[in-house]
Design an enzyme around this catalytic site. Structure first.
Site, PDB file in Angstrom:
ATOM      1  N   SER A 115       3.432  -3.281   6.824  1.00  0.00           N
ATOM      2  CA  SER A 115       2.629  -2.094   6.455  1.00  0.00           C
ATOM      3  C   SER A 115       1.360  -2.595   5.793  1.00  0.00           C
ATOM      4  O   SER A 115       1.182  -2.479   4.592  1.00  0.00           O
ATOM      5  CB  SER A 115       3.426  -1.181   5.520  1.00  0.00           C
ATOM      6  OG  SER A 115       3.972  -1.926   4.440  1.00  0.00           O
ATOM      7  N   HIS A 169       1.983  29.057 -17.449  1.00  0.00           N
ATOM      8  CA  HIS A 169       2.708  28.276 -18.445  1.00  0.00           C
ATOM      9  C   HIS A 169       4.200  28.578 -18.337  1.00  0.00           C
ATOM     10  O   HIS A 169       4.566  29.755 -18.225  1.00  0.00           O
ATOM     11  CB  HIS A 169       2.225  28.652 -19.848  1.00  0.00           C
ATOM     12  CG  HIS A 169       2.978  27.943 -20.930  1.00  0.00           C
ATOM     13  ND1 HIS A 169       2.751  26.619 -21.229  1.00  0.00           N
ATOM     14  CD2 HIS A 169       3.968  28.365 -21.750  1.00  0.00           C
ATOM     15  CE1 HIS A 169       3.557  26.263 -22.211  1.00  0.00           C
ATOM     16  NE2 HIS A 169       4.313  27.298 -22.552  1.00  0.00           N
ATOM     17  N   GLY A 219       0.844  -1.201   0.000  1.00  0.00           N
ATOM     18  CA  GLY A 219       0.000   0.000   0.000  1.00  0.00           C
ATOM     19  C   GLY A 219       0.873   1.244   0.000  1.00  0.00           C
ATOM     20  O   GLY A 219       2.013   1.209  -0.470  1.00  0.00           O
TER      21      GLY A 219
END
Ligand code: NAI
Length: 434
Positions: free
Chosen positions: A247, A420, A178
């Protein structure tokens, strides 16, 4: 003295709530038995990001820069130094939290607190032999790692121990692919460990879009991480690694804090809350991982705000439909809302726009050979989900979060002006192609 609010737990939910409540003039008491900042600041989000950043720089120096025309002789990752820096980052942030609380007039009790029942003017909380009375209680006691009944699980590290390592293990087995598993696989693979990830499901990254998960796995396989899918580990010793990380998820921490004394309704260990963050007992609220609804720090912050606003008599509602999730691998993965798969499971008629990240000039300039992409999930002209792989997905997803929170139409999204060149322009490109 009767307080307006007693808060149990000083993690993201608890400290945000305390600072807000104190700042609004409520007499606020915060109980924390370990460290202010909770798991997130001390042994989760922040220390992992600090170490991952050291690893990222090392990756660029250790051959990663060549494709950008930059070479470097004999780079060294001084892991002990990286850990020292990580500790300094954590210390600074924790000090910042404490200063914020003091400024807001919050009283902090650094003890284990237990709710002992009702009192004349609200509720009683006991800590180190003292009893404190408050009109409202907010439970923010967080979560703890799930330790499944696997043989030898007690020998495994959790997020706490792995982030405290000062030396790199030669071999690292990770049970659970995960978020924590993938981020730690990324860190220790860069640092030189031979990493094997054992994942019970047929994909990594849990509920993330399948294509994002599969591509992320491929990228890490190329970097040398081994993945074993459909692998439910039974015996840690069989993994044969120098160190093993467990985990496999987290569970709400509700034991030993007296929720039974008030009969606060809970389900599978999680305190049940409504959209106002109220529990089944009037005057008692719960925010953050402890309610098991969406166990992320940023969800906890917002839930804390909702709870305090309602305590102040300002109606505020918690909405869960536009909460982003990020995996801080390199490249990063991010997702928000429905995937095409989850929409179909809910019988929502949905379509998807997918665009390679290469449509962004900035991405191309900074991600040589990067295989990232973005997917927008639509229900008619409404954006109901977005998923992406590529740096910096963690930053781009904030814009999508705002778009989804405001329920903007396709036409409105088209009119947003992005600076941009930025990678976030990929949203504009994807909308243009929708
Ligand atoms: P997770 O729920 O993300 O992943 C656990 C994985 O372990 C799942 O894929 C599951 O299929 C697998 N698993 C379960 N039992 C297993 C077994 N016996 N053998 C092999 N695989 C098994 O949980 P994780 O990674 O422990 O993270 C816990 C929480 O921490 C997350 O829910 C998240 O809220 C938080 N977190 C968030 C981060 C972020 O936002 N970037 C980073 C790290 C943690």
């Amino acid at each position: 003295m009767i307080y307006d609010l007693s808060i149990l737990g000083g993690g993201p939910a608890g400290y945000r709530a305390a600072e807000l409540a104190g700042g609004e003039g409520l007499k606020t008491l915060l109980f924390e038995e370990r460290n202010l900042g909770g798991v997130c600041l001390n042994e989760g989000c922040i220390p992992s990001k600090a170490l991952l950043y050291s690893a990222k720089i090392y990756d660029y120096m250790n051959g990663g820069g060549v494709k950008y025309g930059v070479t470097c002789g004999n780079p060294v990752l001084d892991y002990a130094a990286a850990v020292k820096r990580k500790d300094a980052v954590v210390k600074k942030l924790v000090a910042g939290v404490e200063a914020g609380l003091k400024k807001a007039g919050v009283e902090i009790v650094r003890e284990h607190a237990v709710i002992t029942g009702r009192a004349a003017n609200g509720f009683a909380v006991e800590a180190a032999g003292n009893v404190y009375e408050a009109r409202n209680i907010l439970i923010c006691t967080g979560s703890e790692p799930v330790m499944p009944p696997i043989k030898g699980i007690e020998t495994c590290m959790t997020n706490r121990e792995i982030l405290a390592l000062t030396e790199i293990p030669k071999t690292l087995a990770i049970i659970g692919g995960g978020v924590i598993g993938l981020e730690m696989a990324s860190l220790f693979n860069s640092a030189g460990s031979k990493v094997v990830v054992y994942e019970m499901a047929d994909k990594v990254a849990g509920p993330f879009d399948r294509e994002v998960s599969d591509e992320l796995q491929k990228i890490y396989e190329k970097k040398g991480v081994e993945f074993k899918l459909g692998a439910a580990v039974k015996d840690v010793a069989e993994l044969g690694a120098e160190k093993t990380l467990a985990s496999v998820g987290r569970k709400p921490s509700t034991k030993g804090m007296g929720i039974e004394s008030l009969g606060i309704p809970a389900e599978r260990g999680a305190i049940i809350t409504d959209e106002l963050m109220k529990t089944g007992v009037p005057g008692v609220y719960a925010a953050g991982d402890v309610n098991g609804r969406h166990m992320l720090a940023h969800t906890a912050y917002r839930e804390a705000e909702v709870a305090v606003n309602n305590i102040l008599g300002r109606r505020d509602i918690m909405e869960y439909n536009a909460i982003p999730s990020v995996i801080y691998t390199n490249p990063e993965a991010a997702g928000i809302g429905e995937t095409l798969e989850s929409a179909r499971q809910k019988a929502i008629s949905a379509s998807e726009t997918k665009l390679p990240m290469q449509y962004s000039g900035r991405f191309l300039a900074e991600n040589e050979g990067g295989s990232g992409f973005i997917k927008l999930v639509w229900s008619g002209a409404k954006l109901i989900g977005a998923h992406m792989l590529g740096n910096p997905a963690s930053e781009i997803v904030s814009t999508l979060s705002a778009i989804m929170y405001r329920e903007m139409s396709l036409n409105q999204i088209k009119k947003i002006i992005f600076p941009h060149p930025t990678v976030a322009e990929i949203i504009k490109e994807a909308v243009f192609h929708a």
